[in-house]
Motif scaffolding. Structure first.
Motif, PDB file in Angstrom:
ATOM      1  N   ALA A 239       0.862  -1.182   0.000  1.00  0.00           N
ATOM      2  CA  ALA A 239       0.000   0.000   0.000  1.00  0.00           C
ATOM      3  C   ALA A 239       0.896   1.228   0.000  1.00  0.00           C
ATOM      4  O   ALA A 239       1.718   1.407   0.900  1.00  0.00           O
ATOM      5  CB  ALA A 239      -0.907   0.007   1.225  1.00  0.00           C
ATOM      6  N   VAL A 240       0.753   2.058  -1.023  1.00  0.00           N
ATOM      7  CA  VAL A 240       1.543   3.279  -1.151  1.00  0.00           C
ATOM      8  C   VAL A 240       0.696   4.456  -0.684  1.00  0.00           C
ATOM      9  O   VAL A 240      -0.423   4.661  -1.164  1.00  0.00           O
ATOM     10  CB  VAL A 240       1.990   3.495  -2.614  1.00  0.00           C
ATOM     11  N   ASP A 241       1.230   5.231   0.266  1.00  0.00           N
ATOM     12  CA  ASP A 241       0.473   6.365   0.787  1.00  0.00           C
ATOM     13  C   ASP A 241       1.444   7.453   1.238  1.00  0.00           C
ATOM     14  O   ASP A 241       2.664   7.327   1.086  1.00  0.00           O
ATOM     15  CB  ASP A 241      -0.436   5.929   1.943  1.00  0.00           C
ATOM     16  N   ARG A 242       0.919   8.511   1.823  1.00  0.00           N
ATOM     17  CA  ARG A 242       1.763   9.645   2.223  1.00  0.00           C
ATOM     18  C   ARG A 242       2.526   9.371   3.524  1.00  0.00           C
ATOM     19  O   ARG A 242       3.449  10.106   3.866  1.00  0.00           O
ATOM     20  CB  ARG A 242       0.925  10.914   2.370  1.00  0.00           C
ATOM     21  N   THR A 276       5.423   5.129   2.430  1.00  0.00           N
ATOM     22  CA  THR A 276       5.629   6.080   1.342  1.00  0.00           C
ATOM     23  C   THR A 276       6.228   5.336   0.147  1.00  0.00           C
ATOM     24  O   THR A 276       6.742   4.209   0.298  1.00  0.00           O
ATOM     25  CB  THR A 276       6.585   7.189   1.778  1.00  0.00           C
ATOM     26  N   PRO A 277       6.191   5.923  -1.048  1.00  0.00           N
ATOM     27  CA  PRO A 277       6.799   5.253  -2.202  1.00  0.00           C
ATOM     28  C   PRO A 277       8.243   4.847  -1.952  1.00  0.00           C
ATOM     29  O   PRO A 277       8.658   3.750  -2.328  1.00  0.00           O
ATOM     30  CB  PRO A 277       6.693   6.302  -3.312  1.00  0.00           C
ATOM     31  N   GLU A 278       8.998   5.736  -1.293  1.00  0.00           N
ATOM     32  CA  GLU A 278      10.399   5.437  -1.024  1.00  0.00           C
ATOM     33  C   GLU A 278      10.556   4.272  -0.054  1.00  0.00           C
ATOM     34  O   GLU A 278      11.427   3.400  -0.234  1.00  0.00           O
ATOM     35  CB  GLU A 278      11.095   6.681  -0.459  1.00  0.00           C
ATOM     36  N   GLN A 279       9.699   4.214   0.960  1.00  0.00           N
ATOM     37  CA  GLN A 279       9.772   3.110   1.921  1.00  0.00           C
ATOM     38  C   GLN A 279       9.386   1.790   1.278  1.00  0.00           C
ATOM     39  O   GLN A 279      10.021   0.753   1.521  1.00  0.00           O
ATOM     40  CB  GLN A 279       8.859   3.416   3.115  1.00  0.00           C
ATOM     41  N   LEU A 284      10.814  -3.516  -1.149  1.00  0.00           N
ATOM     42  CA  LEU A 284      10.822  -4.401  -2.310  1.00  0.00           C
ATOM     43  C   LEU A 284      12.239  -4.643  -2.820  1.00  0.00           C
ATOM     44  O   LEU A 284      12.552  -5.718  -3.334  1.00  0.00           O
ATOM     45  CB  LEU A 284       9.963  -3.802  -3.431  1.00  0.00           C
ATOM     46  N   GLY A 285      13.090  -3.635  -2.665  1.00  0.00           N
ATOM     47  CA  GLY A 285      14.470  -3.796  -3.096  1.00  0.00           C
ATOM     48  C   GLY A 285      15.180  -4.938  -2.389  1.00  0.00           C
ATOM     49  O   GLY A 285      16.095  -5.552  -2.957  1.00  0.00           O
ATOM     50  N   GLY A 286      14.766  -5.249  -1.168  1.00  0.00           N
ATOM     51  CA  GLY A 286      15.347  -6.387  -0.473  1.00  0.00           C
ATOM     52  C   GLY A 286      15.083  -7.694  -1.203  1.00  0.00           C
ATOM     53  O   GLY A 286      15.955  -8.574  -1.255  1.00  0.00           O
ATOM     54  N   TYR A 287      13.893  -7.834  -1.785  1.00  0.00           N
ATOM     55  CA  TYR A 287      13.565  -9.040  -2.543  1.00  0.00           C
ATOM     56  C   TYR A 287      14.337  -9.089  -3.855  1.00  0.00           C
ATOM     57  O   TYR A 287      14.760 -10.162  -4.296  1.00  0.00           O
ATOM     58  CB  TYR A 287      12.059  -9.095  -2.814  1.00  0.00           C
ATOM     59  N   LEU A 321       6.473   2.809  -9.415  1.00  0.00           N
ATOM     60  CA  LEU A 321       7.128   2.152 -10.534  1.00  0.00           C
ATOM     61  C   LEU A 321       8.438   2.820 -10.949  1.00  0.00           C
ATOM     62  O   LEU A 321       9.428   2.119 -11.200  1.00  0.00           O
ATOM     63  CB  LEU A 321       6.180   2.059 -11.742  1.00  0.00           C
ATOM     64  N   PRO A 322       8.504   4.163 -11.016  1.00  0.00           N
ATOM     65  CA  PRO A 322       9.802   4.768 -11.392  1.00  0.00           C
ATOM     66  C   PRO A 322      10.914   4.419 -10.409  1.00  0.00           C
ATOM     67  O   PRO A 322      12.072   4.228 -10.826  1.00  0.00           O
ATOM     68  CB  PRO A 322       9.493   6.284 -11.364  1.00  0.00           C
ATOM     69  N   LEU A 323      10.600   4.304  -9.132  1.00  0.00           N
ATOM     70  CA  LEU A 323      11.607   3.935  -8.145  1.00  0.00           C
ATOM     71  C   LEU A 323      12.056   2.487  -8.334  1.00  0.00           C
ATOM     72  O   LEU A 323      13.240   2.167  -8.190  1.00  0.00           O
ATOM     73  CB  LEU A 323      11.050   4.131  -6.733  1.00  0.00           C
ATOM     74  N   LEU A 324      11.106   1.623  -8.675  1.00  0.00           N
ATOM     75  CA  LEU A 324      11.454   0.219  -8.905  1.00  0.00           C
ATOM     76  C   LEU A 324      12.273   0.063 -10.187  1.00  0.00           C
ATOM     77  O   LEU A 324      13.192  -0.754 -10.241  1.00  0.00           O
ATOM     78  CB  LEU A 324      10.186  -0.641  -8.974  1.00  0.00           C
ATOM     79  N   ARG A 325      11.947   0.846 -11.204  1.00  0.00           N
ATOM     80  CA  ARG A 325      12.755   0.810 -12.432  1.00  0.00           C
ATOM     81  C   ARG A 325      14.185   1.236 -12.103  1.00  0.00           C
ATOM     82  O   ARG A 325      15.143   0.765 -12.704  1.00  0.00           O
ATOM     83  CB  ARG A 325      12.170   1.731 -13.485  1.00  0.00           C
TER      84      ARG A 325
END
Length: 328
Positions: A239-242, A276-279, A284-287, A321-325
């Motif tokens: 869940a992405v939120d503020r 937040t998107p960054e969190q 996800l980056g850990g996976y 998505l831009p952060l994951l890319r």
């Protein structure tokens, strides 16, 4: 040669329970919604299965609707349960593979052990303690029928027997759609690396995922298969939120309505995170660091209604998505 993060793909799960929580037009929008998902830049669209325990749309039918309105995205089941007779399943998936132009990924699992799931299998006439063995034979039969390309196939197993069965239409790909396993048990990890095409668990942590993926890789190497033969995937809810607090509120509401269970209990069986998107990207980056190259996102919402899902879909595409890319 090992896969690198440049292979990273991001998929999203279609709403399923929304179709039965109330009578609305959501099922009629599946094609249009799938087109929207493709336009937003996601790489794949997924649909789960639970006809009775947690009733939802049939995933093969939902993905057929998606196939007719999209061109690029892959289409996957997350996951199919071993409820269908082998020839029936082989025929359904062959048809969907043809309709989609070879974009189908078949994700499979045996279902969580719960009274509701056991009752679901009983309603289909399948003893619950036979489900894994039946699934193995079913997949062996499916592959044999697909690879035969219309020629007769015979099979003599513990649960299923065939004599000179020829299946048409043929699949879009000669060997049929790839088979990805959702299991995390030791025996299935070994079989996945040795036989199947991908692993897509709901690992609760990146550390747990890494441990299972290493076991799959060991079995793959022992079988003499190249790294490209087995895809590392993972099914996670985000869940992405503020703020993390706001996202946690969404997660509590969603899983309470969806499973009628509290969030701490759900986190013992599934990877779930909000922030937040960054969190979320960092989590996800850990996976990704652990080896996942296809991330399948379920997007929890405060309610089980289509407008909320669309809002989460667009927000995730725009902010996450831009952060994951960037991880690639």
């Amino acid at each position: 040669m090992p896969q690198t993060p440049t292979d990273l793909r991001i998929g999203v799960v279609l709403p399923g329970r929304e179709s039965v929580v109330e009578r609305n037009d959501y099922p009629r929008h599946l094609g249009e919604l799938s087109r929207k998902i493709e336009q937003l830049g996601y790489d794949s669209i997924w649909a789960g299965e639970s006809p009775l325990a947690r009733s939802r749309m049939n995933p093969v039918l939902a993905l057929t609707a998606a196939a007719t309105t999209t061109e690029r995205v892959q289409l996957g089941t997350a996951v199919l349960l071993p409820l269908r007779p082998p020839v029936h399943l082989a025929h359904e998936l062959a048809c969907l593979d043809r309709i989609s132009g070879g974009r189908l990924i078949t994700g499979l699992g045996s279902g969580f052990s719960s009274p509701a799931t056991q009752a679901e299998f009983a309603a289909y006439g399948i003893p619950f303690n036979e489900r894994v063995g039946r699934m193995r034979e079913t997949l062996e039969i499916c592959r044999a029928l697909w690879r035969a390309e219309g020629e007769p196939v015979s099979f003599d197993g513990k649960y299923y027997q065939l004599k000179d069965v020829a299946l048409l239409p043929v699949t879009d790909r000669p060997a049929g759609p790839p088979l990805w396993m959702a299991h995390g048990g030791e025996k299935m990890l070994e079989r996945t690396g040795r036989i199947y095409d991908g692993w897509m668990p709901t690992s609760t942590t990146a550390a747990n995922y890494e441990k299972g993926w290493l076991r799959v890789q060991e079995a793959r190497e022992a079988a003499g298969r190249p790294a490209s033969d087995v895809t590392g995937a993972v099914y996670l809810s985000v869940a992405v939120d503020r703020s993390m607090e706001k996202a946690e509120e969404t997660l509590k509401a969603y899983f309470g309505a969806y499973y009628r269970l509290d969030l701490p209990t759900m986190r013992t069986t599934q990877g779930i995170f909000g922030g937040t998107p960054e969190q979320v990207a960092e989590w996800l980056g850990g996976y990704v660091a652990a080896g996942a190259r296809h991330i399948i996102l379920r997007l929890p919402t405060p309610d089980l209604h289509e407008p909320s899902y669309r809002a989460a879909l667009e927000r995730t595409a725009e902010e996450l998505l831009p952060l994951l890319r960037g991880l690639a």
